[in-house]
Scaffold this motif. Structure first.
Motif, PDB file in Angstrom:
ATOM      1  N   ASP A  29      99.260 -95.013   1.603  1.00 37.69           N
ATOM      2  CA  ASP A  29     100.107 -94.688   2.751  1.00 37.69           C
ATOM      3  C   ASP A  29     100.667 -93.267   2.676  1.00 37.69           C
ATOM      4  OD1 ASP A  29      99.604 -97.250   3.577  1.00 37.69           O
ATOM      5  OD2 ASP A  29     101.529 -98.067   2.875  1.00 37.69           O
ATOM      6  N   ASN A  30     100.926 -92.763   1.457  1.00 32.66           N
ATOM      7  CA  ASN A  30     101.534 -91.440   1.297  1.00 32.66           C
ATOM      8  C   ASN A  30     100.785 -90.651   0.211  1.00 32.66           C
ATOM      9  OD1 ASN A  30     104.185 -91.610   2.979  1.00 32.66           O
ATOM     10  ND2 ASN A  30     104.139 -93.515   1.776  1.00 32.66           N
ATOM     11  N   PRO A  31      99.548 -90.248   0.496  1.00 31.28           N
ATOM     12  CA  PRO A  31      98.772 -89.522  -0.531  1.00 31.28           C
ATOM     13  C   PRO A  31      99.450 -88.225  -0.952  1.00 31.28           C
ATOM     14  CG  PRO A  31      97.701 -89.396   1.613  1.00 31.28           C
ATOM     15  CD  PRO A  31      98.797 -90.392   1.766  1.00 31.28           C
ATOM     16  N   GLY A  32     100.110 -87.544  -0.028  1.00 34.13           N
ATOM     17  CA  GLY A  32     100.796 -86.299  -0.391  1.00 34.13           C
ATOM     18  C   GLY A  32     101.929 -86.552  -1.363  1.00 34.13           C
ATOM     19  N   LEU A  33     102.720 -87.621  -1.089  1.00 26.47           N
ATOM     20  CA  LEU A  33     103.797 -87.997  -2.004  1.00 26.47           C
ATOM     21  C   LEU A  33     103.254 -88.364  -3.379  1.00 26.47           C
ATOM     22  CD1 LEU A  33     106.744 -88.727  -2.636  1.00 26.47           C
ATOM     23  CD2 LEU A  33     106.285 -91.002  -1.645  1.00 26.47           C
ATOM     24  N   TYR A  34     102.152 -89.096  -3.369  1.00 29.68           N
ATOM     25  CA  TYR A  34     101.549 -89.515  -4.644  1.00 29.68           C
ATOM     26  C   TYR A  34     101.117 -88.293  -5.460  1.00 29.68           C
ATOM     27  CZ  TYR A  34      98.171 -91.399  -7.970  1.00 29.68           C
ATOM     28  OH  TYR A  34      97.476 -91.699  -9.119  1.00 29.68           O
ATOM     29  N   ALA A  35     100.469 -87.319  -4.799  1.00 30.14           N
ATOM     30  CA  ALA A  35     100.023 -86.125  -5.506  1.00 30.14           C
ATOM     31  C   ALA A  35     101.205 -85.344  -6.074  1.00 30.14           C
ATOM     32  CB  ALA A  35      99.200 -85.240  -4.570  1.00 30.14           C
ATOM     33  N   SER A  36     102.294 -85.279  -5.297  1.00 30.62           N
ATOM     34  CA  SER A  36     103.481 -84.564  -5.783  1.00 30.62           C
ATOM     35  C   SER A  36     104.097 -85.271  -6.988  1.00 30.62           C
ATOM     36  CB  SER A  36     104.513 -84.448  -4.657  1.00 30.62           C
ATOM     37  OG  SER A  36     103.999 -83.685  -3.584  1.00 30.62           O
ATOM     38  N   LEU A  37     104.129 -86.617  -6.915  1.00 29.44           N
ATOM     39  CA  LEU A  37     104.689 -87.364  -8.033  1.00 29.44           C
ATOM     40  C   LEU A  37     103.849 -87.208  -9.297  1.00 29.44           C
ATOM     41  CD1 LEU A  37     105.797 -90.663  -6.240  1.00 29.44           C
ATOM     42  CD2 LEU A  37     107.280 -88.918  -7.243  1.00 29.44           C
ATOM     43  N   VAL A  38     102.518 -87.234  -9.140  1.00 32.59           N
ATOM     44  CA  VAL A  38     101.646 -87.065 -10.307  1.00 32.59           C
ATOM     45  C   VAL A  38     101.847 -85.678 -10.910  1.00 32.59           C
ATOM     46  CG1 VAL A  38      99.242 -86.869 -11.061  1.00 32.59           C
ATOM     47  CG2 VAL A  38      99.948 -88.754  -9.565  1.00 32.59           C
ATOM     48  N   ASP A  39     101.921 -84.662 -10.035  1.00 38.48           N
ATOM     49  CA  ASP A  39     102.133 -83.300 -10.527  1.00 38.48           C
ATOM     50  C   ASP A  39     103.478 -83.186 -11.240  1.00 38.48           C
ATOM     51  OD1 ASP A  39     101.436 -80.386 -10.595  1.00 38.48           O
ATOM     52  OD2 ASP A  39     103.276 -80.284  -9.398  1.00 38.48           O
ATOM     53  N   GLY A  61     105.755 -91.033 -23.933  1.00 38.72           N
ATOM     54  CA  GLY A  61     104.522 -90.564 -23.327  1.00 38.72           C
ATOM     55  C   GLY A  61     104.567 -90.657 -21.803  1.00 38.72           C
ATOM     56  N   ALA A  62     103.658 -89.932 -21.144  1.00 34.41           N
ATOM     57  CA  ALA A  62     103.609 -89.977 -19.675  1.00 34.41           C
ATOM     58  C   ALA A  62     103.141 -91.356 -19.213  1.00 34.41           C
ATOM     59  CB  ALA A  62     102.664 -88.900 -19.161  1.00 34.41           C
ATOM     60  N   ARG A  63     103.691 -91.832 -18.137  1.00 35.46           N
ATOM     61  CA  ARG A  63     103.277 -93.123 -17.570  1.00 35.46           C
ATOM     62  C   ARG A  63     101.802 -93.058 -17.172  1.00 35.46           C
ATOM     63  NH1 ARG A  63     106.969 -96.947 -15.248  1.00 35.46           N
ATOM     64  NH2 ARG A  63     109.172 -96.400 -15.594  1.00 35.46           N
ATOM     65  N   ALA A  64     101.081 -94.108 -17.493  1.00 39.53           N
ATOM     66  CA  ALA A  64      99.676 -94.183 -17.090  1.00 39.53           C
ATOM     67  C   ALA A  64      99.603 -94.385 -15.564  1.00 39.53           C
ATOM     68  CB  ALA A  64      98.972 -95.331 -17.811  1.00 39.53           C
ATOM     69  N   ASP A  65      98.476 -93.982 -14.974  1.00 41.38           N
ATOM     70  CA  ASP A  65      98.324 -94.099 -13.518  1.00 41.38           C
ATOM     71  C   ASP A  65      98.521 -95.532 -13.043  1.00 41.38           C
ATOM     72  OD1 ASP A  65      97.888 -91.411 -13.346  1.00 41.38           O
ATOM     73  OD2 ASP A  65      95.702 -91.558 -13.316  1.00 41.38           O
ATOM     74  N   LYS A  66      98.042 -96.501 -13.823  1.00 38.59           N
ATOM     75  CA  LYS A  66      98.163 -97.899 -13.413  1.00 38.59           C
ATOM     76  C   LYS A  66      99.602 -98.383 -13.419  1.00 38.59           C
ATOM     77  CE  LYS A  66      93.544 -99.272 -15.033  1.00 38.59           C
ATOM     78  NZ  LYS A  66      92.782-100.177 -15.926  1.00 38.59           N
ATOM     79  N   ARG A  67     100.437 -97.738 -14.217  1.00 38.22           N
ATOM     80  CA  ARG A  67     101.832 -98.164 -14.332  1.00 38.22           C
ATOM     81  C   ARG A  67     102.780 -97.181 -13.657  1.00 38.22           C
ATOM     82  NH1 ARG A  67     103.216-102.954 -15.515  1.00 38.22           N
ATOM     83  NH2 ARG A  67     105.096-102.179 -16.579  1.00 38.22           N
TER      84      ARG A  67
END
Length: 930
Positions: free
Chosen positions: A56-66, A41-47
């Motif tokens: 510090d890197n909201p753009g990186l975070y959004a790319s990783l989530v996508d 399964g996909a990793r939960a946001d908390k993990r």
């Protein structure tokens, strides 16, 4: 990310591996480690990514989530494709199996049960002759009755609907009053594994109601809420347990055509005494730890299954010994009044039957048994094992201790102790010590002599019925062993029909199949019955125990590997597709939704099964249970009953402990005993004629076959001795001795000669020498050239002999079957029944020629040396053919392939033996051929 916390470092490291991977497989594995959990399964946001990276890197975070979500979606599609590929492979394999199965049915001109339903439905719905069939049926049908309609499958409803349409529409409408009557209770629909669909009961009710309305016919819905079976406490308990449809869904349809919107029963036996009793659950207990160096101090822990089985058995024994009375009929309780119902046969049915038998209580045994696990069958199989391999000491020991011989441990040890060699030899050596050993040895020697030459069914049927072994087995094991013995014989007969008779082959075939026997548990004997709720459908008993109430697990169901995808896109009119849930497929949303639907249906059917169980008793219902290591399962029967009856039960002290009870007293008159006639039956001894075999009807039966090889008296060289005069058809000479037959040239010579005589006449005469030479050189390489030349020369000499050329000419035929029944010349007495096969027959203008081959025997020097069996055989053939070919001379000859030599039998000799046929003793007449 590599400089962040451990979670960030783990994901960063995996992404770095994906970036530097040189193959797609390695890159996918690295991305799977970065974005997915171990179960796929996909990793939960908390993990996934820590808050520090997110801030510090909201753009990186959004790319990783996508990237994570897209990769998880692709992973799901990959799993789905894998499941689809596996399903297609399974369908390909299944289709091939079904083709083989269908071909087998076509070869046998057979239909299975599903074929009968499906082909009838197709005939009435899609066949080009459907209208004609319906028209013809319509002319002969006045009433349709559908019983147990809640268990009717959709395909079966199609047949009923097609027939019923003619009642209400078009040319089918008639002035005669015709009826459609369907009776059922969807609360008792418990056979979904057989295709039953309880919702169809309501759907078809609505459809028939509409058809009746369109035809302006009367339609009635009659709720069946009056119970003639159970007393008021039992029905009150049922109503209370199922009062809340949200807690126990699956019993009541929302369709108005059914008529019932809630569960409520009216007791016809409202004034009769009865009770519902709930016992405490037998708890699960962990085994106590004991000192490994103190084995005698270990205290074994009894399982809750055993404790509950023994408690129920003790209560029943107390009733029967104490003559406790059944108030509604004012008579003592009998074993036949008691029915013990379980959800599944294991783990409770076996210990329950054992506990009852240990207390001497008559018990019918389980309703379904595994054949090779039954003691009677194991004794019969052990006997077969010994007879096929006398050196099998364990099999012989089991046979000696079985009811066949009843040796005890001391007797067996007396034979076995200090033996040198096999137990069978030791038994033979001790046969003179006492009568029991002698009887066992002689009986086993006699059985060994029969086992090698008798088909399995004939052998076991003879020792069981003619020699009294069935009676011995039933005396020790009880009457419930009869079903296992009968099924054992049925399988032996089936095996004899399908395969060459072989005792070792039958035993192997029996062990390879997991055969079960469904026993008839209709109330006919005074015995306690232990059976599943499914098997008890339609039955009743005065007293019912429900001991298996604490689990919810069922075979297959939502955890099955194959699940239907209801509602999936599919061509119009096609059924729901099925998917094989291979590893990882459980996380596919469609599969999870399908399994959730299956779980709901399982729960609903489990509730209906409880309803069936609770409505089996007439007077008393006892609810008990045993815990597993996990405790009581959520939604189990015990909890449903306890919660449904909360506040209505009264605590009562009993010798076995405190119980909760709902009870009513007897206020009306006593009922006449329901099974009074059964109780009044007194076994009577069988008359003498029923204990003796029917006398054999006198008849002259001559079974004959070509190329006889039956045994006979022979001298040291294997040659036939002179036949002694006797009042029978005479024995046929045997084949040569084993030493003679070991000479392969002698045996092969006869075989090749026989083949040449059978096949050469089919070829043009000019090709005979070349064909014979090629055949003998090809098949007779083990023979010297001189012998091969001799075979060809002598065979061609016979085929070319003008005196017998017609036998092998174009008007001759090989292997002619003959069946005849010839009346006696005097007109009184049994007729001569002849069945056989003539090796070669030629029908000419004025005569008929018979030739009979004799293989691997030396020809006698003259006619006086011919065995009587041969002469009776040819005389019988000649009699039959003379009746068939009137006006023609019938001649006969013997062809000795060991030579070869052709010997014509004079007609005067055949006439004499034909006359003697009618003077033989019918009971002794038998001409055996193989």
């Amino acid at each position: 990310m590599l400089a962040g916390k451990s979670t960030d470092q783990e994901i960063g490291s995996a992404l770095a591996k994906a970036r530097t991977a040189t193959t797609p497989k390695d890159r996918i594995a690295a991305l799977r480690a970065a974005f997915l959990t171990k179960d796929g399964g996909a990793r939960a946001d908390k993990r996934f990514v820590t808050k520090a990276i997110q801030q510090d890197n909201p753009g990186l975070y959004a790319s990783l989530v996508d990237a994570r979500d897209r990769f998880a979606s692709l992973e799901g599609e990959l799993r789905a494709m894998g499941a689809i590929d596996a399903t297609l492979a399974l369908l390909t394999l299944s289709d091939h199996v079904m083709q083989l199965y269908d071909e087998g049915k076509r070869r046998r001109a057979a239909l299975d049960f599903d074929d009968l339903i499906a082909k009838t439905a197709n005939l009435l719905a899609t066949s080009s002759s459907a209208e004609w069939v319906l028209y013809k049926l319509d002319g002969g049908l006045d009433h349709i009755l559908v019983d147990e309609s809640q268990d009717t499958a959709p395909t079966q409803w199609r047949v009923i609907e097609a027939l019923a349409q003619e009642f209400f529409s078009g040319a089918g409408a008639r002035e005669d009053k015709r009826t459609l009557f369907a009776v059922g209770d969807e609360k008792q629909s418990i056979y979904s594994f057989q295709g039953a669909a309880p919702e169809m009961f309501a759907t078809m009710g609505q459809r028939f109601a509409a058809m009746a309305g369109d035809a302006r016919e009367l339609w009635r819905q009659v709720p069946l809420d009056l119970s003639f079976r159970s007393v008021a406490p039992v029905l009150d308990a049922v109503d209370s347990v199922f009062a809340d449809a949200r807690r126990t869904p699956g019993l009541i349809s929302t369709a108005p055509a059914v008529g019932a919107t809630s569960i409520g029963h009216i007791a016809h036996r409202f004034d009769k005494a009865g009770l519902v009793e709930v016992w405490p659950v037998e708890p699960y207990e962990e085994a106590a730890q004991s000192d490994a160096f103190d084995p005698l101090g270990e205290r074994p822990t009894r399982s809750p299954v055993m404790r509950l089985a023994e408690r129920i058995a003790d209560v029943i024994a107390g009733w029967l010994d104490g003559k406790e009375r059944l108030p509604s009929e004012d008579r003592p309780i009998r074993a036949g009044d008691i029915l013990i119902l379980v959800r599944k046969r294991r783990p409770f049915a076996g210990p329950m039957v054992a506990a009852l038998k240990a207390r001497g209580i008559q018990v019918a045994g389980a309703d379904r048994i595994r054949l090779i696990e039954q003691i009677a069958v194991q004794d019969l199989m052990a006997l077969g094992d010994f007879l096929t391999l006398p050196e099998d000491d364990l099999a012989l020991a089991q046979v000696l201790k079985s009811p066949f011989f009843d040796l005890d441990d001391d007797g067996l040890l007396e034979v076995a102790r200090g033996r040198k060699g096999a137990l069978w030899k030791a038994l033979l050596d001790h046969a003179g010590d006492n009568a029991a050993f002698a009887s066992a040895a002689e009986t086993l020697k006699r059985w060994r002599a029969k086992a090698d030459f008798t088909p399995p069914f004939e052998f076991f049927a003879a020792i069981l019925d003619k020699e009294g072994m069935r009676k011995r087995l039933l005396t020790r094991l009880g009457p419930d062993a009869a079903d296992a013995i009968d099924e054992f014989l049925n399988l032996a007969l089936t095996y004899d029909d399908r395969a060459p008779p072989s005792l070792s082959g039958f035993l192997t075939w029996l062990r390879e199949g997991a055969r079960e026997v469904k026993r008839d548990m209709e109330h006919g004997r005074n015995e306690v019955r232990v059976m599943t709720v499914h098997g008890a459908k339609g039955l009743e008993a005065g007293i019912v125990f429900l001991p298996d109430t604490c689990t919810t697990a069922s075979a297959g169901g939502s955890d099955a590997s194959l699940v239907p995808l209801e509602g999936a896109d599919r061509p119009p009119g096609s059924p729901d597709p099925w998917l094989w849930c291979v590893k990882g497929a459980s996380q596919i949303p469609a599969v999870e939704a399908a399994r959730q639907t299956l779980r709901l249906r399982e729960t609903e059917e489990r509730h209906r099964l409880l309803y069936v169980a609770m409505t089996r008793p007439r007077d008393r219902l006892y609810v008990a249970g045993f815990e597993s290591k996990r405790g009581l399962a959520e939604g189990c029967w015990y909890n449903l009953i306890s919660e449904g009856l909360a506040g209505r039960l009264v605590k009562v002290e009993t010798p076995g402990g405190d119980v909760l009870r709902l009870e009513s007293a007897q206020t009306g008159p006593v009922e006449p005993p329901k099974h009074d006639m059964l109780a009044a039956l007194v076994p009577q001894p069988l008359p003498m004629w029923a204990r003796t075999s029917a006398p054999k009807e006198p008849q002259l039966a001559v079974p004959l076959a070509p190329s006889s090889l039956a045994p006979y008296d022979s001298d040291a060289q294997g040659e036939p001795t002179s036949p002694s005069p006797r009042d029978c058809a005479g024995d046929e000479p045997a084949a040569p001795s084993p030493r003679t037959l070991a000479d392969q040239s002698r045996f092969l010579r006869g075989t090749l000669t026989h083949a040449l005589l059978e096949h050469l006449p089919q070829f043009p005469r000019e090709t005979w020498p070349k064909a014979a030479r090629n055949f003998v050189d090809n098949r007779g390489t083990a023979l010297p050239k001189r012998s091969r030349d001799s075979i060809v020369r002598e065979t061609l000499a016979i085929l070319s002999d003008p005196a017998f050329a017609p036998i092998f000419g174009p008007d001759s035929r090989p292997e002619v079957s003959i069946v005849a029944e010839l009346p006696r010349p005097a007109g009184r007495g049994p007729a001569l029944r002849l069945t056989g096969q003539i090796d070669r027959l030629a029908v000419l203008d004025s005569s008929v020629l018979i030739i009979d081959y004799k293989t691997n025997r030396a020809p006698p020097p003259d006619l006086d040396g011919v065995a009587e069996a041969y002469l009776y055989q040819l005389a019988a053939y000649r009699l039959a053919l003379s009746a068939i070919f009137e006006g023609k001379t019938v001649r006969a000859a013997l062809l000795w392939t060991d030579g070869p030599e052709l010997m014509e039998i004079p007609c005067s000799v055949l006439d004499a033996y034909a006359a003697r046929l009618w003077t033989l003793d019918p009971d002794r007449l038998e001409i055996r051929e193989t």
